[in-house]
Scaffold this motif. Structure first.
Motif, PDB file in Angstrom:
ATOM      1  N   GLU A 275      38.443  48.271  37.790  1.00  0.00           N
ATOM      2  CA  GLU A 275      37.568  47.998  38.938  1.00  0.00           C
ATOM      3  C   GLU A 275      38.247  47.046  39.915  1.00  0.00           C
ATOM      4  N   TYR A 276      39.107  46.188  39.407  1.00  0.00           N
ATOM      5  CA  TYR A 276      39.929  45.316  40.241  1.00  0.00           C
ATOM      6  C   TYR A 276      41.378  45.621  39.905  1.00  0.00           C
ATOM      7  N   ALA A 277      42.086  46.287  40.816  1.00  0.00           N
ATOM      8  CA  ALA A 277      43.462  46.701  40.547  1.00  0.00           C
ATOM      9  C   ALA A 277      44.413  45.522  40.649  1.00  0.00           C
ATOM     10  N   ALA A 278      45.587  45.680  40.069  1.00  0.00           N
ATOM     11  CA  ALA A 278      46.613  44.645  40.169  1.00  0.00           C
ATOM     12  C   ALA A 278      46.932  44.396  41.642  1.00  0.00           C
ATOM     13  N   GLY A 279      46.937  43.134  42.045  1.00  0.00           N
ATOM     14  CA  GLY A 279      47.192  42.775  43.434  1.00  0.00           C
ATOM     15  C   GLY A 279      45.934  42.605  44.257  1.00  0.00           C
ATOM     16  N   ALA A 280      44.800  43.101  43.736  1.00  0.00           N
ATOM     17  CA  ALA A 280      43.533  42.959  44.463  1.00  0.00           C
ATOM     18  C   ALA A 280      43.000  41.542  44.294  1.00  0.00           C
ATOM     19  N   LYS A 281      42.165  41.138  45.240  1.00  0.00           N
ATOM     20  CA  LYS A 281      41.566  39.806  45.158  1.00  0.00           C
ATOM     21  C   LYS A 281      40.150  39.914  44.609  1.00  0.00           C
ATOM     22  N   LEU A 282      39.812  38.971  43.739  1.00  0.00           N
ATOM     23  CA  LEU A 282      38.448  38.911  43.222  1.00  0.00           C
ATOM     24  C   LEU A 282      37.516  38.418  44.327  1.00  0.00           C
ATOM     25  N   PRO A 283      36.229  38.713  44.235  1.00  0.00           N
ATOM     26  CA  PRO A 283      35.283  38.181  45.217  1.00  0.00           C
ATOM     27  C   PRO A 283      35.299  36.653  45.198  1.00  0.00           C
ATOM     28  N   PRO A 284      34.859  36.014  46.288  1.00  0.00           N
ATOM     29  CA  PRO A 284      34.810  34.548  46.325  1.00  0.00           C
ATOM     30  C   PRO A 284      33.931  33.991  45.211  1.00  0.00           C
ATOM     31  N   GLU A 285      34.166  32.723  44.867  1.00  0.00           N
ATOM     32  CA  GLU A 285      33.396  32.095  43.798  1.00  0.00           C
ATOM     33  C   GLU A 285      31.902  32.140  44.077  1.00  0.00           C
ATOM     34  N   GLY A 286      31.517  31.914  45.334  1.00  0.00           N
ATOM     35  CA  GLY A 286      30.098  31.946  45.675  1.00  0.00           C
ATOM     36  C   GLY A 286      29.480  33.307  45.424  1.00  0.00           C
ATOM     37  N   THR A 287      30.211  34.355  45.767  1.00  0.00           N
ATOM     38  CA  THR A 287      29.712  35.724  45.545  1.00  0.00           C
ATOM     39  C   THR A 287      29.550  36.000  44.057  1.00  0.00           C
ATOM     40  N   LEU A 288      30.547  35.580  43.264  1.00  0.00           N
ATOM     41  CA  LEU A 288      30.475  35.788  41.816  1.00  0.00           C
ATOM     42  C   LEU A 288      29.334  34.977  41.208  1.00  0.00           C
ATOM     43  N   ALA A 289      29.120  33.771  41.732  1.00  0.00           N
ATOM     44  CA  ALA A 289      28.026  32.942  41.222  1.00  0.00           C
ATOM     45  C   ALA A 289      26.682  33.618  41.452  1.00  0.00           C
ATOM     46  N   GLU A 290      26.485  34.211  42.637  1.00  0.00           N
ATOM     47  CA  GLU A 290      25.238  34.920  42.922  1.00  0.00           C
ATOM     48  C   GLU A 290      25.115  36.166  42.048  1.00  0.00           C
ATOM     49  N   ARG A 291      26.217  36.899  41.872  1.00  0.00           N
ATOM     50  CA  ARG A 291      26.185  38.145  41.102  1.00  0.00           C
ATOM     51  C   ARG A 291      25.761  37.882  39.656  1.00  0.00           C
TER      52      ARG A 291
ATOM     53  N   LEU B 123      46.387  40.007  38.390  1.00  0.00           N
ATOM     54  CA  LEU B 123      47.790  40.222  38.037  1.00  0.00           C
ATOM     55  C   LEU B 123      48.004  41.516  37.267  1.00  0.00           C
ATOM     56  N   GLY B 124      46.967  42.012  36.643  1.00  0.00           N
ATOM     57  CA  GLY B 124      47.109  43.249  35.867  1.00  0.00           C
ATOM     58  C   GLY B 124      46.401  43.122  34.550  1.00  0.00           C
ATOM     59  N   GLY B 125      46.888  43.838  33.537  1.00  0.00           N
ATOM     60  CA  GLY B 125      46.266  43.829  32.220  1.00  0.00           C
ATOM     61  C   GLY B 125      46.459  42.504  31.517  1.00  0.00           C
ATOM     62  N   PRO B 126      45.788  42.307  30.370  1.00  0.00           N
ATOM     63  CA  PRO B 126      45.883  41.050  29.651  1.00  0.00           C
ATOM     64  C   PRO B 126      47.266  40.818  29.081  1.00  0.00           C
ATOM     65  N   ARG B 127      47.625  39.542  28.939  1.00  0.00           N
ATOM     66  CA  ARG B 127      48.945  39.225  28.408  1.00  0.00           C
ATOM     67  C   ARG B 127      49.045  39.651  26.957  1.00  0.00           C
ATOM     68  N   ALA B 128      50.263  39.968  26.535  1.00  0.00           N
ATOM     69  CA  ALA B 128      50.479  40.298  25.140  1.00  0.00           C
ATOM     70  C   ALA B 128      50.320  39.033  24.300  1.00  0.00           C
ATOM     71  N   GLN B 129      49.654  39.159  23.167  1.00  0.00           N
ATOM     72  CA  GLN B 129      49.446  38.014  22.312  1.00  0.00           C
ATOM     73  C   GLN B 129      50.498  37.982  21.217  1.00  0.00           C
TER      74      GLN B 129
END
Length: 283
Positions: free
Chosen positions: A45-61, A93-99
Motif C-alpha cells: 500500500e506504501y511502495a518503496a520511496g513513497a512518503k507516509l501520511p503526515p503524523e497528524g493524518t495518521l493520528a486522526e486515522r 524504504l521497502g520490506g522489513p530488514r532481515a533478522q
C-alpha cells in the motif's frame, strides 16, 4: 523502555511464579499502529520511496495522539521500514530488514532489537518421559527423560505469547536451575556451553487450550499464531523443541524468497480440533 514492578515466589523447582503489572493501554496502542502500518507496507500500500501520511493524518486515522504515532514510527524505523529524518514525512524504504539468527531464535533478542522490553514469568517446569513427538524431534529413545518449561512472554508488560520448550535432560536440568527472573534462557544456556547453531521453523495456527487461556487471558478455543522450532547444536544434535503461541495481532512473520534461493516450504496440515472440543468455537 517502560517501568514495571515485579514480584516472584519460588517454592522449589517447577513451582516458580513471577508476576508483572501491566502498563497503561497507551503503551499498547503504538504497537497496534506500528503493526497496521507494517502490514500496509508489506502489502504494497506504501511502495518503496513513497512518503507516509503526515503524523497528524495518521493520528486522526487511528484515533491516537501524535506522540503515539511518533512512537509507532520509531518502531518502524528500528525495523528498517522507514527513514528516520525528523521534521519531514517518513519515507518508506521497502520490506522489513532481515533478522539475525539470534533474533529469530530468541524472543528476548528480537524484542530488544525493536526497542521493546521483554519479560514474562515461568509458569511451571515439569520433568517427565518424552512423548512420541518430543522423542522424534529431539532424537531420543521413547520415554527418555525431558524437561517441559511453560512460560508467559510479555512485551513491555503486555502478554503476547505462551512458550512451551522441551529440552533433553542434560539441557533441561540447566534450565531448571536458572533463577525465576532469568529473562533469556537461551543466553543463559549459551553461557553454560549449550550452543544453538541451526533451527527449523514451522508457522501455522492452533487453538488456545486451558493453559493458553489462563496465561493470555483469552477464551479457550481462541485462534493463536503458532511457531514450532527445533534447534540443533554444531554437531546437529537437537537441544530444544519449542512451541510458541502468540495472540493474534501481536506478531507477524515475513519470509523472503527468490528464484535464486529459497528456504520457504509449504505443506498440507490437516485440521485438528482444540483439546477438549469437537472443533473451533462457533462464530
Amino acid at each position: 523502555m517502560f517501568g514495571q514492578k515485579a514480584s516472584r515466589h519460588s517454592s522449589g523447582p517447577g513451582d516458580m511464579v513471577q508476576e508483572e503489572h501491566g502498563t497503561p493501554d497507551r503503551d499498547l496502542r503504538y504497537r497496534r499502529v506500528a503493526a497496521e502500518l507494517r502490514e500496509a507496507i508489506i502489502a504494497g500500500e506504501y511502495a518503496a520511496g513513497a512518503k507516509l501520511p503526515p503524523e497528524g493524518t495518521l493520528a486522526e486515522r487511528y484515533s491516537v495522539s501524535r506522540g503515539t504515532v511518533r512512537h509507532a514510527l520509531a518502531v518502524l524505523r528500528t525495523d528498517g521500514l522507514v527513514t528516520s529524518r525528523r521534521g519531514t514525512r517518513r519515507t518508506v524504504l521497502g520490506g522489513p530488514r532481515a533478522q539475525s539468527f539470534s533474533e529469530l531464535l530468541s524472543f528476548t533478542n528480537w524484542a530488544r532489537s525493536t526497542g521493546e522490553t521483554p519479560g514474562g514469568r515461568v509458569d511451571r517446569v515439569v520433568r517427565r518421559p518424552a512423548e512420541p513427538l518430543d522423542a522424534e524431534q529431539l532424537g531420543l529413545e521413547a520415554g527418555a527423560e525431558v524437561y517441559l518449561v511453560l512460560r508467559l512472554r510479555t512485551l513491555s508488560g503486555e502478554p503476547v505469547m505462551v512458550e512451551r520448550s522441551i529440552y533433553p535432560a542434560s539441557v533441561g536440568a540447566l534450565v531448571a536451575e536458572l533463577p525465576p527472573d532469568t529473562v533469556s534462557h537461551t543466553e543463559a544456556l549459551v553461557m553454560q556451553g549449550v550452543l544453538f547453531t541451526d533451527a527449523d521453523h514451522t508457522i501455522d495456527l492452533t487453538w488456545a487450550d486451558a493453559d493458553d487461556a489462563r496465561l493470555l487471558d483469552c477464551p479457550v478455543g481462541q485462534v493463536l499464531l503458532r511457531e514450532r522450532r527445533r534447534t540443533t547444536n554444531p554437531a546437529g544434535v537437537p537441544v530444544e523443541w519449542s512451541e510458541d503461541r502468540y495472540l493474534p495481532g501481536t506478531i507477524a512473520f515475513t519470509v523472503h524468497n527468490s528464484v535464486a534461493t529459497s528456504t520457504l516450504g509449504r505443506r498440507h496440515s490437516p485440521r485438528t480440533p482444540p483439546v477438549g472440543t469437537d472443533g473451533p468455537p462457533a462464530a
